[in-house]
Scaffold this active site. Sequence first.
Site, short mmCIF file in Angstrom:
data_model
loop_
_atom_site.label_atom_id
_atom_site.label_comp_id
_atom_site.label_asym_id
_atom_site.label_seq_id
_atom_site.Cartn_x
_atom_site.Cartn_y
_atom_site.Cartn_z
N SER A 8 -2.58 -6.98 1.17
CA SER A 8 -3.70 -7.04 0.14
C SER A 8 -4.94 -7.68 0.76
O SER A 8 -6.17 -7.41 0.37
CB SER A 8 -3.54 -7.74 -1.04
OG SER A 8 -3.09 -9.11 -0.94
N TYR A 39 -3.95 -7.80 -5.09
CA TYR A 39 -3.09 -6.68 -5.64
C TYR A 39 -2.34 -7.29 -6.78
O TYR A 39 -2.17 -6.54 -7.97
CB TYR A 39 -2.05 -6.34 -4.79
CG TYR A 39 -2.82 -5.31 -3.39
CD1 TYR A 39 -3.86 -5.09 -3.42
CD2 TYR A 39 -1.62 -4.75 -2.53
CE1 TYR A 39 -4.37 -4.20 -2.45
CE2 TYR A 39 -2.15 -4.09 -1.59
CZ TYR A 39 -3.71 -3.81 -1.31
OH TYR A 39 -3.89 -3.04 -0.41
N GLY A 40 -2.10 -8.73 -7.05
CA GLY A 40 -0.93 -8.91 -7.91
C GLY A 40 -1.32 -9.00 -9.29
O GLY A 40 -0.58 -9.31 -10.05
N CYS A 70 3.51 -7.84 2.56
CA CYS A 70 3.13 -8.12 1.34
C CYS A 70 4.09 -7.70 0.42
O CYS A 70 4.82 -6.58 0.37
CB CYS A 70 1.97 -7.31 1.17
SG CYS A 70 1.21 -7.10 -0.65
N ASN A 71 4.62 -8.83 -0.38
CA ASN A 71 5.84 -8.63 -1.25
C ASN A 71 5.54 -7.51 -2.41
O ASN A 71 6.21 -6.83 -2.98
CB ASN A 71 6.39 -9.83 -1.90
CG ASN A 71 6.99 -10.70 -0.67
OD1 ASN A 71 8.08 -10.91 -0.64
ND2 ASN A 71 5.90 -11.55 -0.25
N THR A 72 4.06 -7.65 -2.96
CA THR A 72 3.51 -6.92 -4.01
C THR A 72 3.62 -5.55 -3.63
O THR A 72 3.81 -4.50 -4.28
CB THR A 72 2.22 -7.35 -4.26
OG1 THR A 72 2.21 -8.79 -4.52
CG2 THR A 72 1.88 -6.78 -5.65
N CYS A 180 5.24 -14.44 -1.82
CA CYS A 180 4.09 -14.00 -1.39
C CYS A 180 3.46 -14.39 -0.27
O CYS A 180 3.62 -15.79 0.20
CB CYS A 180 3.14 -14.23 -2.56
SG CYS A 180 1.44 -14.00 -2.18
#
Length: 251
Positions: A8, A39-40, A70-72, A180
Site C-alpha cells: 500500500s 489500505y488497512g 502487504c498482509n492486507t 503488517c
Amino acid sequence: MKIGIFDSGIGGITVLNEALKMLPNEEYIYYADSYNAPYGNKPKDVVREYIFQVVKFLDRQQIDALVIACNTATSIAVRELRKIYDFPIIGMEPAVKRAIEYNNDKRILVTATNLTLKEEKYHKLVERFDKQSRVDSLALPKLVEFAENYMFDEEKIISYLTSQLEIYEWKDYSSIVLGCTHFPFYKKWFREILPDHVKIIDGNKGTIKHLKNILSEGKENCNNNRGKVTLYYSGEEDKDNYILNKYLRIL
Ligand code: DGL
C-alpha cells in the site's frame, strides 16, 4: 529474474530489504501505492480495486514473479490474483504459525491492520494453528500513518505504542507478531517497550525464503546479475532511488 513487489505504501521496503540481502542479483520493480495508503482502514472493495490497478501496472513491466509485500492486500486479493496471472505470486500473512512453533504454552499478540484482522483469511489462519486459544489481536493503524509520513523517532510514536501495549500482562506472552510490513520500521521501539523475554516475529525473511525457493525452481533464469531496484511511488519513478534509500536507512 524480474520481480514485482508492492505494498500500500513504503512498508514493503522492509521486505525488499530482506530480498536485497538474500537475492541481491535479481531485478526488482517496487510499487508503493502511497497515494492510496493506508489500505488497512478502507473498505475491502475499494482496496481490491487499488490492488488490481497496481498488479496490472507490474504485469505490464513483464515481471517473472510477484511478491505482495502487504498482509492486507494478500488477505483481500491473493486468491483472485493467482487465478488471473500466470507468474508465481507470493503473499504474506501474519506469522502465527511461527509464533506458535516458537512457544505453544504462552500467549501471542498478533498486530496488523484493521482490515487484515477482520478478514476471513486471518480467522481461518488462527483457527488452524491456535488450538488452545492463545492468540490475541491488536490493530496498530497509526504506525502505518507515521511510516508513510517518515516519522520514526517522535515522542508521539513512543507514547502511542506504549499506550497500546501497556494493557497486556506480558509475563503471560511469549511473542508479538508484526503482521503488517510497515511495523518492522518500529522494531527498536517494540524492543524497548516490551520485556526481554517477548520475541518479536515478522514474516519478512520467510517470505523471501519462499521467493528464493520458487526462483531456484526455474534455475536457468536465476541470478542474472542485474541487481537493481526501480521504485514507483504513487506511479512516479523514484529517480536515483532517493525515496528507497531514505527508507532503507531506517532499517
Ligand atoms: N503494509 C500493509 C500490511 O502489511 C498495509 C498497511 C496499510 O496500508 O494499512 O498490511
